[in-house]
Write a protein that holds these residues in place. Sequence first.
Motif, PDB file in Angstrom:
ATOM      1  N   SER A  76       0.919  -1.259  -0.014  1.00 25.64           N
ATOM      2  CA  SER A  76      -0.020  -0.023   0.000  1.00 25.64           C
ATOM      3  C   SER A  76       0.914   1.121   0.014  1.00 25.64           C
ATOM      4  CB  SER A  76      -0.911   0.011   1.234  1.00 25.64           C
ATOM      5  OG  SER A  76      -0.293  -0.174   2.232  1.00 25.64           O
ATOM      6  N   THR A 123      -4.516   6.361   5.459  1.00 28.06           N
ATOM      7  CA  THR A 123      -5.240   5.362   5.001  1.00 28.06           C
ATOM      8  C   THR A 123      -4.971   4.125   6.097  1.00 28.06           C
ATOM      9  OG1 THR A 123      -3.430   4.753   3.847  1.00 28.06           O
ATOM     10  CG2 THR A 123      -5.208   5.908   2.535  1.00 28.06           C
ATOM     11  N   LYS A 126      -7.202   4.670   9.086  1.00 26.20           N
ATOM     12  CA  LYS A 126      -8.735   4.390   8.526  1.00 26.20           C
ATOM     13  C   LYS A 126      -9.142   3.051   8.421  1.00 26.20           C
ATOM     14  CE  LYS A 126     -10.271   7.286   5.526  1.00 26.20           C
ATOM     15  NZ  LYS A 126     -10.404   8.148   4.120  1.00 26.20           N
ATOM     16  N   LYS A 127      -8.161   2.313   8.032  1.00 27.34           N
ATOM     17  CA  LYS A 127      -8.466   0.650   7.845  1.00 27.34           C
ATOM     18  C   LYS A 127      -8.436   0.301   9.104  1.00 27.34           C
ATOM     19  CE  LYS A 127      -6.292  -0.219   3.440  1.00 27.34           C
ATOM     20  NZ  LYS A 127      -5.287  -0.833   2.707  1.00 27.34           N
ATOM     21  N   ARG A 130     -11.673   0.845  10.920  1.00 24.85           N
ATOM     22  CA  ARG A 130     -13.135   0.150  10.495  1.00 24.85           C
ATOM     23  C   ARG A 130     -13.131  -1.232  11.129  1.00 24.85           C
ATOM     24  NH1 ARG A 130     -12.238  -0.236   3.861  1.00 24.85           N
ATOM     25  NH2 ARG A 130     -10.149  -0.896   4.858  1.00 24.85           N
TER      26      ARG A 130
END
Length: 161
Positions: A76, A123, A126-127, A130
């Motif tokens: 990523s 990111t 944020k992952k 979740r």
Amino acid sequence: MQEEVENKTVALAINTTKLTVRELRAAILKYLESQKNKSKSRDSPEIPHGKQSVKSLAKQNQGMTSIEITDQNIKSFERVARKYGVDFAVQKDKSVIPPKYIVFFKGRDADAITAAFTEFTATAVKKAARPSVLTQLKKFTELVKNTISDRIKNKEKEQSR
């Protein structure tokens, strides 16, 4: 068809059963295209961009800086770095458990790499925030099991009347 170019012989082979004007034209076009590609490669040496080895990054003599990443999902980061056009090299340090990754990049790319790292960490956060899909799936399957068993009980009660 052979031509002398800078003391090197260049050969073009044509394999056909019948030599037509169309075949000859295609062969000449391929030959001219290959000559054009060779002249471009000789004029300026190709400088690699994006992900590369540490050795090729060091050969460019533009200074190198490094940052350590402990995240296992290095792909990523590579995606984000490519987006920002950063020349970088990733090296895995296996001496530490879990292994960490050292990302080398050019000194002149410092601003771009900080922007790439801020997006990468955003990111990643944020992952992490979740909820897991598996835990949600287990929760919903339990809810579905409970509702189905209630319906079966009610059907049996209605039939016995």
